[in-house]
Design a protein around this motif. Sequence first.
Motif, PDB file in Angstrom:
ATOM      1  N   SER A  45       6.203  -9.118   2.016  1.00  0.00           N
ATOM      2  CA  SER A  45       5.986  -9.823   0.761  1.00  0.00           C
ATOM      3  C   SER A  45       4.968  -9.069  -0.076  1.00  0.00           C
ATOM      4  CB  SER A  45       5.473 -11.240   1.013  1.00  0.00           C
ATOM      5  OG  SER A  45       6.393 -11.997   1.764  1.00  0.00           O
ATOM      6  N   CYS A  46       5.134  -9.156  -1.365  1.00  0.00           N
ATOM      7  CA  CYS A  46       4.187  -8.568  -2.309  1.00  0.00           C
ATOM      8  C   CYS A  46       3.888  -9.632  -3.356  1.00  0.00           C
ATOM      9  CB  CYS A  46       4.778  -7.330  -2.954  1.00  0.00           C
ATOM     10  SG  CYS A  46       3.820  -6.671  -4.342  1.00  0.00           S
ATOM     11  N   VAL A  47       2.685 -10.180  -3.285  1.00  0.00           N
ATOM     12  CA  VAL A  47       2.283 -11.212  -4.231  1.00  0.00           C
ATOM     13  C   VAL A  47       1.520 -10.569  -5.382  1.00  0.00           C
ATOM     14  CG1 VAL A  47       0.981 -13.328  -4.568  1.00  0.00           C
ATOM     15  CG2 VAL A  47       2.177 -12.936  -2.408  1.00  0.00           C
ATOM     16  N   TYR A  92       0.961   0.035 -11.410  1.00  0.00           N
ATOM     17  CA  TYR A  92       0.152  -0.703 -10.443  1.00  0.00           C
ATOM     18  C   TYR A  92       0.699  -0.503  -9.030  1.00  0.00           C
ATOM     19  CZ  TYR A  92      -1.282  -3.004 -14.741  1.00  0.00           C
ATOM     20  OH  TYR A  92      -1.743  -3.247 -16.004  1.00  0.00           O
ATOM     21  N   TRP A  93      -0.238  -0.462  -8.085  1.00  0.00           N
ATOM     22  CA  TRP A  93       0.100  -0.281  -6.676  1.00  0.00           C
ATOM     23  C   TRP A  93      -0.686  -1.261  -5.826  1.00  0.00           C
ATOM     24  CZ3 TRP A  93       3.595   3.326  -4.826  1.00  0.00           C
ATOM     25  CH2 TRP A  93       4.036   4.286  -5.747  1.00  0.00           C
ATOM     26  N   GLY A  94      -0.059  -1.695  -4.751  1.00  0.00           N
ATOM     27  CA  GLY A  94      -0.779  -2.474  -3.759  1.00  0.00           C
ATOM     28  C   GLY A  94      -1.495  -1.572  -2.772  1.00  0.00           C
ATOM     29  N   GLN A  95      -2.175  -2.184  -1.830  1.00  0.00           N
ATOM     30  CA  GLN A  95      -2.961  -1.425  -0.856  1.00  0.00           C
ATOM     31  C   GLN A  95      -2.126  -1.006   0.352  1.00  0.00           C
ATOM     32  OE1 GLN A  95      -2.840  -4.674  -0.877  1.00  0.00           O
ATOM     33  NE2 GLN A  95      -2.556  -5.169   1.289  1.00  0.00           N
ATOM     34  N   GLY A  96      -0.961  -1.579   0.495  1.00  0.00           N
ATOM     35  CA  GLY A  96      -0.063  -1.198   1.581  1.00  0.00           C
ATOM     36  C   GLY A  96      -0.168  -2.089   2.798  1.00  0.00           C
ATOM     37  N   THR A  97       0.917  -2.136   3.552  1.00  0.00           N
ATOM     38  CA  THR A  97       0.937  -2.864   4.810  1.00  0.00           C
ATOM     39  C   THR A  97       1.621  -1.971   5.850  1.00  0.00           C
ATOM     40  OG1 THR A  97       1.542  -4.959   5.886  1.00  0.00           O
ATOM     41  CG2 THR A  97       3.107  -4.089   4.283  1.00  0.00           C
ATOM     42  N   GLN A  98       1.043  -1.902   7.042  1.00  0.00           N
ATOM     43  CA  GLN A  98       1.549  -1.003   8.083  1.00  0.00           C
ATOM     44  C   GLN A  98       2.712  -1.647   8.814  1.00  0.00           C
ATOM     45  OE1 GLN A  98       0.401   2.241   9.162  1.00  0.00           O
ATOM     46  NE2 GLN A  98       2.322   2.122  10.326  1.00  0.00           N
ATOM     47  N   VAL A  99       3.779  -0.870   8.958  1.00  0.00           N
ATOM     48  CA  VAL A  99       4.936  -1.274   9.754  1.00  0.00           C
ATOM     49  C   VAL A  99       5.116  -0.237  10.852  1.00  0.00           C
ATOM     50  CG1 VAL A  99       7.435  -1.618   9.760  1.00  0.00           C
ATOM     51  CG2 VAL A  99       6.054  -2.484   7.848  1.00  0.00           C
ATOM     52  N   THR A 100       5.113  -0.703  12.090  1.00  0.00           N
ATOM     53  CA  THR A 100       5.262   0.195  13.239  1.00  0.00           C
ATOM     54  C   THR A 100       6.417  -0.291  14.094  1.00  0.00           C
ATOM     55  OG1 THR A 100       2.892   0.658  13.244  1.00  0.00           O
ATOM     56  CG2 THR A 100       4.139   1.246  15.228  1.00  0.00           C
ATOM     57  N   ILE A 101       7.353   0.620  14.338  1.00  0.00           N
ATOM     58  CA  ILE A 101       8.517   0.300  15.155  1.00  0.00           C
ATOM     59  C   ILE A 101       8.399   1.100  16.454  1.00  0.00           C
ATOM     60  CG2 ILE A 101      11.017   0.043  15.214  1.00  0.00           C
ATOM     61  CD1 ILE A 101       9.552  -1.205  12.739  1.00  0.00           C
ATOM     62  N   SER A 102       8.238   0.380  17.546  1.00  0.00           N
ATOM     63  CA  SER A 102       8.049   1.057  18.821  1.00  0.00           C
ATOM     64  C   SER A 102       8.442   0.139  19.960  1.00  0.00           C
ATOM     65  CB  SER A 102       6.581   1.486  18.987  1.00  0.00           C
ATOM     66  OG  SER A 102       6.358   2.062  20.261  1.00  0.00           O
ATOM     67  N   SER A 103       9.023   0.734  20.986  1.00  0.00           N
ATOM     68  CA  SER A 103       9.352  -0.033  22.180  1.00  0.00           C
ATOM     69  C   SER A 103       8.223   0.061  23.204  1.00  0.00           C
ATOM     70  CB  SER A 103      10.673   0.465  22.779  1.00  0.00           C
ATOM     71  OG  SER A 103      10.606   1.851  23.023  1.00  0.00           O
ATOM     72  N   GLN A 144      -4.339  -6.324 -16.412  1.00  0.00           N
ATOM     73  CA  GLN A 144      -4.282  -5.754 -15.082  1.00  0.00           C
ATOM     74  C   GLN A 144      -3.428  -6.610 -14.165  1.00  0.00           C
ATOM     75  OE1 GLN A 144      -5.673  -2.903 -13.819  1.00  0.00           O
ATOM     76  NE2 GLN A 144      -6.336  -2.341 -15.880  1.00  0.00           N
ATOM     77  N   MET A 145      -2.762  -5.944 -13.267  1.00  0.00           N
ATOM     78  CA  MET A 145      -1.959  -6.631 -12.269  1.00  0.00           C
ATOM     79  C   MET A 145      -2.496  -6.232 -10.900  1.00  0.00           C
ATOM     80  SD  MET A 145       2.103  -6.137 -11.420  1.00  0.00           S
ATOM     81  CE  MET A 145       2.895  -7.424 -12.378  1.00  0.00           C
ATOM     82  N   GLN A 146      -2.643  -7.209 -10.039  1.00  0.00           N
ATOM     83  CA  GLN A 146      -3.014  -6.947  -8.659  1.00  0.00           C
ATOM     84  C   GLN A 146      -1.812  -7.246  -7.780  1.00  0.00           C
ATOM     85  OE1 GLN A 146      -5.206  -9.091 -10.617  1.00  0.00           O
ATOM     86  NE2 GLN A 146      -6.075  -7.136 -11.256  1.00  0.00           N
ATOM     87  N   LEU A 147      -1.592  -6.357  -6.809  1.00  0.00           N
ATOM     88  CA  LEU A 147      -0.471  -6.498  -5.883  1.00  0.00           C
ATOM     89  C   LEU A 147      -1.009  -6.515  -4.461  1.00  0.00           C
ATOM     90  CD1 LEU A 147       1.932  -3.883  -7.534  1.00  0.00           C
ATOM     91  CD2 LEU A 147       2.022  -6.355  -7.783  1.00  0.00           C
ATOM     92  N   VAL A 148      -0.604  -7.508  -3.686  1.00  0.00           N
ATOM     93  CA  VAL A 148      -1.070  -7.621  -2.311  1.00  0.00           C
ATOM     94  C   VAL A 148       0.139  -7.756  -1.392  1.00  0.00           C
ATOM     95  CG1 VAL A 148      -2.451  -8.929  -0.671  1.00  0.00           C
ATOM     96  CG2 VAL A 148      -3.231  -8.690  -3.039  1.00  0.00           C
ATOM     97  N   GLU A 149       0.316  -6.757  -0.527  1.00  0.00           N
ATOM     98  CA  GLU A 149       1.415  -6.775   0.424  1.00  0.00           C
ATOM     99  C   GLU A 149       0.996  -7.457   1.722  1.00  0.00           C
ATOM    100  OE1 GLU A 149       1.503  -2.576  -1.545  1.00  0.00           O
ATOM    101  OE2 GLU A 149       0.005  -3.991  -0.759  1.00  0.00           O
ATOM    102  N   SER A 150       1.969  -8.028   2.401  1.00  0.00           N
ATOM    103  CA  SER A 150       1.737  -8.624   3.711  1.00  0.00           C
ATOM    104  C   SER A 150       3.047  -8.635   4.474  1.00  0.00           C
ATOM    105  CB  SER A 150       1.184 -10.042   3.579  1.00  0.00           C
ATOM    106  OG  SER A 150       2.115 -10.892   2.940  1.00  0.00           O
ATOM    107  N   GLY A 151       2.955  -8.944   5.760  1.00  0.00           N
ATOM    108  CA  GLY A 151       4.150  -9.070   6.578  1.00  0.00           C
ATOM    109  C   GLY A 151       4.409  -7.923   7.524  1.00  0.00           C
TER     110      GLY A 151
END
Length: 120
Positions: free
Chosen positions: A21-23, A109-120, A1-8
């Motif tokens: 990043s995806c560790v 394998y999939w990570g859980q995701g990380t939210q990216v929001t672009i807004s002024s 099994q592979m675990q993937l953890v996104e951040s940033g």
Amino acid sequence: QMQLVESGGGLVQPGDSLMLSCVASGRAISDYFMAWFRQAPGKGRELVGGITRAGFPTFSPDSVKGRFTISKDNAKNTVYLQMNSLKPEDTAVYYCAAKQARYDTEYDYWGQGTQVTISS
């Protein structure tokens, strides 16, 4: 099994940059084709880039070409997505994924995701 953890991920203004990043743990990313996907609210999942076992970036859609760069560090078992000149339409949850062969249809394998929001 592979675990993937996104951040940033986070909230930034148009024109800013972010590096995701995806560790990985459990398996070596050097044995897998790695990719980044994103999914915006109400939309389907979109592939934004991949990187081969040998470290060569592959397909990226026109929507991110020239702005997003995928890379990896096998020693750190980490995949990166450098995102520059961000636009509001880049707002999405970004996911890291892995599959054993580049031309496999499904990702293993999939990570859980990380939210990216672009807004002024």
